[in-house]
Scaffold this motif. Structure first.
Motif, PDB file in Angstrom:
ATOM      1  N   PHE A 203       0.813  -1.222   0.000  1.00 23.69           N
ATOM      2  CA  PHE A 203       0.000   0.000   0.000  1.00 23.69           C
ATOM      3  C   PHE A 203       0.844   1.269   0.000  1.00 23.69           C
ATOM      4  CE2 PHE A 203      -2.120   3.271   2.665  1.00 23.69           C
ATOM      5  CZ  PHE A 203      -3.140   3.614   1.788  1.00 23.69           C
TER       6      PHE A 203
ATOM      7  N   ALA B 198      -9.476 -10.640   2.136  1.00 24.86           N
ATOM      8  CA  ALA B 198      -8.124 -10.091   2.000  1.00 24.86           C
ATOM      9  C   ALA B 198      -7.077 -11.068   2.526  1.00 24.86           C
ATOM     10  CB  ALA B 198      -8.027  -8.773   2.755  1.00 24.86           C
TER      11      ALA B 198
ATOM     12  N   THR C  33      -3.876  -3.408  -2.802  1.00 22.70           N
ATOM     13  CA  THR C  33      -4.932  -2.411  -2.600  1.00 22.70           C
ATOM     14  C   THR C  33      -5.301  -1.676  -3.875  1.00 22.70           C
ATOM     15  OG1 THR C  33      -3.247  -0.812  -1.922  1.00 22.70           O
ATOM     16  CG2 THR C  33      -4.420  -1.998  -0.169  1.00 22.70           C
TER      17      THR C  33
ATOM     18  N   THR D  67      -9.193  -2.006  -5.034  1.00 22.95           N
ATOM     19  CA  THR D  67     -10.166  -0.918  -4.929  1.00 22.95           C
ATOM     20  C   THR D  67     -10.962  -0.790  -6.223  1.00 22.95           C
ATOM     21  OG1 THR D  67      -8.406   0.646  -5.515  1.00 22.95           O
ATOM     22  CG2 THR D  67      -8.960   0.433  -3.178  1.00 22.95           C
TER      23      THR D  67
END
Length: 247
Positions: free
Chosen positions: A95, A144, A151, A155
């Motif tokens: 991330f 997850a 990420t 998304t």
């Protein structure tokens, strides 16, 4: 589905190519799309250059590609019965390391491609009295994994799951069914692209203790394309991935 017209994006390899093969063998007309013309042409030829299929290369995140695909389907086969939004990109990255341009790239290809292509076919489906849109998501939206940080693509895929439900609600009265297939680990070129040398080593993520095969996604797509009373659903084709693990 015999004689029906199916648009499949991301059809030059992997799940998209196998889905194209499956529908062609069932007697459907198929419009194949990919961003790479060489790969797409090779895929078409490897399927035997079938007369009930045609291909068009173009970036699915651009409006003109979606518009062209819908136009080709109507001109060549006379209808747009099913859209399978398979085109997408996926790769893991922590991330904190994701840059804005990388995030935007996932959103453009995955979400905008699905969004725009759907916009381009729905008016024709309304005129025809119905149709089916099948989006490709991922089980990772709901399940997850610590060791697989992704990420940026997730998304965009999560947004596709949400889009599916809203489109199902918005166009249900027009008999347009919209569903998502959420694959688990499926044997395809994707594993090699993201650095997984032995896809079968991930079998334990599924209760059936094996990874899936591309034809199993094609079978699910065919079912949803012809299922008249299913809409707004996310179908996990994942061997129990979201339920538990075989270890």
């Amino acid at each position: 589905m015999k004689g029906k017209t199916i648009i499949i994006t991301g059809a030059s390899s992997g799940l998209g190519k196998e889905t194209a093969r499956y529908f062609i063998e069932k007697g459907s007309n198929v419009v194949m799309n990919s961003s790479n013309e060489e790969y797409l042409e090779n895929a078409y030829r490897s399927l035997g250059s079938p007369s009930q299929a045609i291909y068009f290369a173009g970036d699915i995140s651009k409006r003109e590609t979606g518009k062209k695909l819908a136009g080709i389907a109507l001109e060549k086969f006379g209808s747009v019965d099913v859209l399978i939004n398979n085109a997408g990109i996926f790769s893991p990255k922590p991330f904190l390391d994701v840059k804005e341009d990388e995030l935007e790239h996932f959103w453009k290809v995955n979400l905008m491609g699905t969004y725009i292509a759907s916009q381009e076919v729905i008016p024709t489906m309304i005129k025809q009295g119905g149709g089916s849109i099948i989006n490709i998501g991922t089980v990772l939206v709901d399940h997850a994994i610590d060791g697989f940080p992704a990420t940026a693509p997730l998304t965009s895929k999560g947004a596709i799951h949400a889009l599916t439900r809203q489109l199902a609600a918005e166009f249900g009265k027009q008999n347009i069914r919209v569903n998502t297939i959420a694959p688990g680990i499926i044997r395809s070129p994707l594993q090699g692209k993201i650095g997984v040398e032995d896809a079968d080593s991930l079998a334990g993520l599924h209760l059936l203790n094996r990874i899936g095969e591309a034809h199993e996604i094609a079978e699910a797509a065919y079912y949803l394309a012809s299922a008249d009373f299913i809409t707004g659903e996310t179908i996990n084709v994942a061997g129990g991935h979201t339920v538990g693990h075989a270890i």
